[in-house]
Design a protein around this motif. Structure first.
Motif, mmCIF file in Angstrom:
data_model
loop_
_atom_site.group_PDB
_atom_site.id
_atom_site.type_symbol
_atom_site.label_atom_id
_atom_site.label_comp_id
_atom_site.label_asym_id
_atom_site.label_seq_id
_atom_site.Cartn_x
_atom_site.Cartn_y
_atom_site.Cartn_z
ATOM 1 N N GLU A 338 0.814 -1.202 0.000
ATOM 2 C CA GLU A 338 0.000 0.000 0.000
ATOM 3 C C GLU A 338 0.856 1.264 0.000
ATOM 4 O OE1 GLU A 338 -3.242 0.283 -0.418
ATOM 5 O OE2 GLU A 338 -3.323 -1.891 -0.660
ATOM 6 N N LYS A 339 1.978 1.233 0.703
ATOM 7 C CA LYS A 339 2.889 2.378 0.727
ATOM 8 C C LYS A 339 4.319 1.865 0.664
ATOM 9 C CE LYS A 339 2.484 2.761 5.791
ATOM 10 N NZ LYS A 339 1.556 1.631 5.944
ATOM 11 N N ALA A 340 5.240 2.740 0.269
ATOM 12 C CA ALA A 340 6.611 2.315 0.010
ATOM 13 C C ALA A 340 7.260 1.660 1.225
ATOM 14 C CB ALA A 340 7.445 3.511 -0.458
ATOM 15 N N SER A 341 6.948 2.141 2.423
ATOM 16 C CA SER A 341 7.584 1.603 3.619
ATOM 17 C C SER A 341 7.179 0.159 3.908
ATOM 18 C CB SER A 341 7.262 2.481 4.833
ATOM 19 O OG SER A 341 5.866 2.564 5.038
ATOM 20 N N ASP A 342 6.123 -0.348 3.257
ATOM 21 C CA ASP A 342 5.738 -1.748 3.441
ATOM 22 C C ASP A 342 6.784 -2.690 2.851
ATOM 23 O OD1 ASP A 342 3.377 -0.945 4.606
ATOM 24 O OD2 ASP A 342 2.174 -1.171 2.786
ATOM 25 N N LEU A 343 7.413 -2.279 1.734
ATOM 26 C CA LEU A 343 8.294 -3.191 1.003
ATOM 27 C C LEU A 343 9.526 -3.615 1.799
ATOM 28 C CD1 LEU A 343 8.854 -4.747 -1.584
ATOM 29 C CD2 LEU A 343 9.972 -2.699 -2.507
ATOM 30 N N PRO A 344 10.297 -2.687 2.416
ATOM 31 C CA PRO A 344 11.474 -3.147 3.167
ATOM 32 C C PRO A 344 11.139 -4.145 4.264
ATOM 33 C CG PRO A 344 11.533 -0.761 2.876
ATOM 34 C CD PRO A 344 10.182 -1.223 2.422
ATOM 35 N N ARG A 345 9.992 -3.981 4.924
ATOM 36 C CA ARG A 345 9.612 -4.914 5.975
ATOM 37 C C ARG A 345 9.306 -6.294 5.401
ATOM 38 N NH1 ARG A 345 5.710 -0.233 7.941
ATOM 39 N NH2 ARG A 345 7.306 1.167 8.770
ATOM 40 N N MET A 346 8.595 -6.312 4.268
ATOM 41 C CA MET A 346 8.283 -7.595 3.644
ATOM 42 C C MET A 346 9.549 -8.297 3.179
ATOM 43 S SD MET A 346 4.970 -6.625 1.308
ATOM 44 C CE MET A 346 3.510 -5.857 2.005
ATOM 45 N N VAL A 347 10.429 -7.556 2.535
ATOM 46 C CA VAL A 347 11.676 -8.139 2.037
ATOM 47 C C VAL A 347 12.548 -8.585 3.204
ATOM 48 C CG1 VAL A 347 13.771 -7.708 0.722
ATOM 49 C CG2 VAL A 347 11.611 -6.766 -0.068
#
Length: 495
Positions: A338-347
């Motif tokens: 939903e927002k860019a900050s979601d990606l680093p946590r998922m990765v």
């Protein structure tokens, strides 16, 4: 007119009472059915959870400083005897030792909080509470004190795991931070300013506050001060839902906004610390940014979502998977972004070496790719080149800015190879909409909308075909980073 008789008056009064009786009964029923709200009584909760909250004290060894005078020696002895600490700023004699204080004596560094998570002595706290400490002391509510062993700490999430040599300890139950709701009552127990087992209460103000790549904080209005760090944030069921970690303050003290690390995140970290002494995270080697509504509209995405790829590290997992600057990553391993900050946590949650699916948006359509996650080096940084400098090219195809306010030049093949791009044009002069959008001379224009830019002539033809009533998306590269700027074409006068 003769006065009414008493019998008539009584009759009228009785009729009025009978007429209003149904309304009175209905009102009474509604009041009885209305829910009543009482403020919670935290006393039983504190009595139940308090014994598992600990005080954490850290010390460091006194280092050599230099030679004192006689007065300094007397003052140093005064501080040692009455306060148990060295005199602030006191030097040491040539032999490297203060009079009255042996070299290597422990000196207090700081005080924080923590809580027991297992009966066999594992204690959770903040990484910054125990950072650079030579010795860590853990004191229980019953005043027993233990030297603690640092199992591991993680600066990115500010979580640390300690172990003390004890069994049968009271421990706290872990809650589910995903189920936390704004407005629910919570309390904090800790050692603000060294005042052991102080209790404060308040409500959850918000969830998912982004203050770092791996920390979607819980925001509360619970009074948290220096010394509370590392203590638990507890719900009304007596479960830990977070670790009190930070405050927003202009004075250094509590100002009504405090932040806690969600316990789900903290437990994932402590499990790795317990098993390996460190935390291993995944990386895909991209720099990302948020997708604004304007960018989403201009690219036909429908709504603002996903992570906009600004740059791709050469030789990294993303480049090998075919991801390009300007792509928008919509899903990672089947989960929506939903927002860019979601990606680093998922990765970061993916074990390095794992191959996962990824969905991205490029040129008006979704694409599915697979990517092999690499291991994140805590000290790794993406190298960036300086911004491109403008050049003087007398062979520019036009001396008149186009409808975006741009005059562009061809990029020589050698420079295309150096920049590792297939095509594009270099900005020579900027005016009008492009200048207002922040485009600079020396920037590289890679795409306009869904069309790759291949030459100055082709770029100007694309600009001519733009609808002046719609916003256009321009993919601009500056250094190693690519950003999407939105512009509305205008009418440029000749110079």
């Amino acid at each position: 007119m003769s006065p009414r008789s008493p019998a008539l008056a009584r009759t009228v009064l009785m009729a009025a009472i009978l007429a209003f009786a149904p309304f009175v009964a209905e009102l009474s029923h509604a009041q009885a059915a209305a829910p009543s709200y009482n403020l919670p009584d935290f006393a039983d909760l504190v009595e139940k959870t308090g014994p598992a909250v600990v005080n954490i004290r850290t010390t460091e060894r006194v280092r050599s400083r230099g030679a004192p005078g006689a007065d300094d020696d007397e003052m140093a002895e005064f501080f040692r005897r009455f306060f148990g600490v060295p005199m602030p700023g006191a030097p040491t004699p040539p032999g490297g030792q203060r009079r009255g204080q042996p070299q290597g004596e422990e000196q207090s560094r700081g005080v924080g909080s923590g809580f027991v998570i297992s009966q066999d002595g594992y204690v959770m706290t903040n990484a910054h509470v125990v950072a650079d400490a030579d010795t860590i002391y853990v004191t229980l509510l019953d005043k027993r004190e233990f030297k603690a062993k640092l199992i591991g700490s993680d600066k990115r999430t500010d979580v640390a795991l300690l172990k003390i040599d004890a069994t049968g300890l009271p421990k706290l139950a872990m809650g589910d931070s995903d189920k936390v709701r704004a407005g629910e009552w919570v309390l904090a127990i800790g050692s603000p300013f060294g005042l052991d087992n102080s209790v404060t209460a308040g409500i959850v103000s918000a969830k998912g506050r982004d203050t770092g790549d791996y920390l979607p904080f819980i925001q509360t209005d619970v009074a948290v001060n220096p010394g509370n760090s590392g203590g638990p944030l507890i719900n009304l069921r007596g479960e830990v839902i977070g670790i009190n970690s930070q405050i927003y303050s202009r004075s250094g003290g509590y100002m009504g906004i405090s932040f806690a690390i969600p316990i789900d995140e903290a437990m994932r970290v402590t499990e790795q610390l317990k098993a390996n002494g460190k935390v291993t995270r995944g990386r895909i080697a991209v720099a990302i940014g948020d997708v604004t509504k304007e960018v989403a509209d201009s690219l036909g995405l429908g709504r603002a979502r996903g992570a906009l790829v600004g740059s791709v590290e050469p030789g990294g997992p993303a480049e090998k998977a075919g991801i390009e600057a300007g792509d928008i990553i919509l899903k990672f391993n089947g989960r929506d972004i939903e927002k860019a900050s979601d990606l680093p946590r998922m990765v970061g949650d993916i074990k390095p070496g794992t191959r996962v699916p990824l969905q991205l948006w490029r040129k008006g359509a979704t694409r599915e790719v697979s990517i092999t996650v690499a291991e994140l080096d805590a000290d790794a940084k993406i190298k960036t080149r300086g911004g491109n400098s403008p050049r003087d090219d007398s062979s520019a195809p036009t001396a008149k800015p186009n409808a975006l306010g741009l005059i562009v030049n061809e990029i020589p093949d050698a420079k295309l190879k150096e920049l590792k791009i297939k095509s594009g044009v270099e900005v020579d002069q900027v005016d009008g909409p492009a200048q207002r959008a922040g485009i600079r001379p020396g920037d590289i224009i890679l795409r306009l909308g869904d069309s790759d830019v291949t030459s100055p002539r082709q770029f100007n033809e694309l600009v001519k075909g733009l609808d002046k009533g719609r916003i256009a998306a321009v993919f601009v590269r500056r250094g190693d980073a690519t950003q999407v700027l939105t512009l509305r074409p205008g009418t440029m006068s000749s110079r």
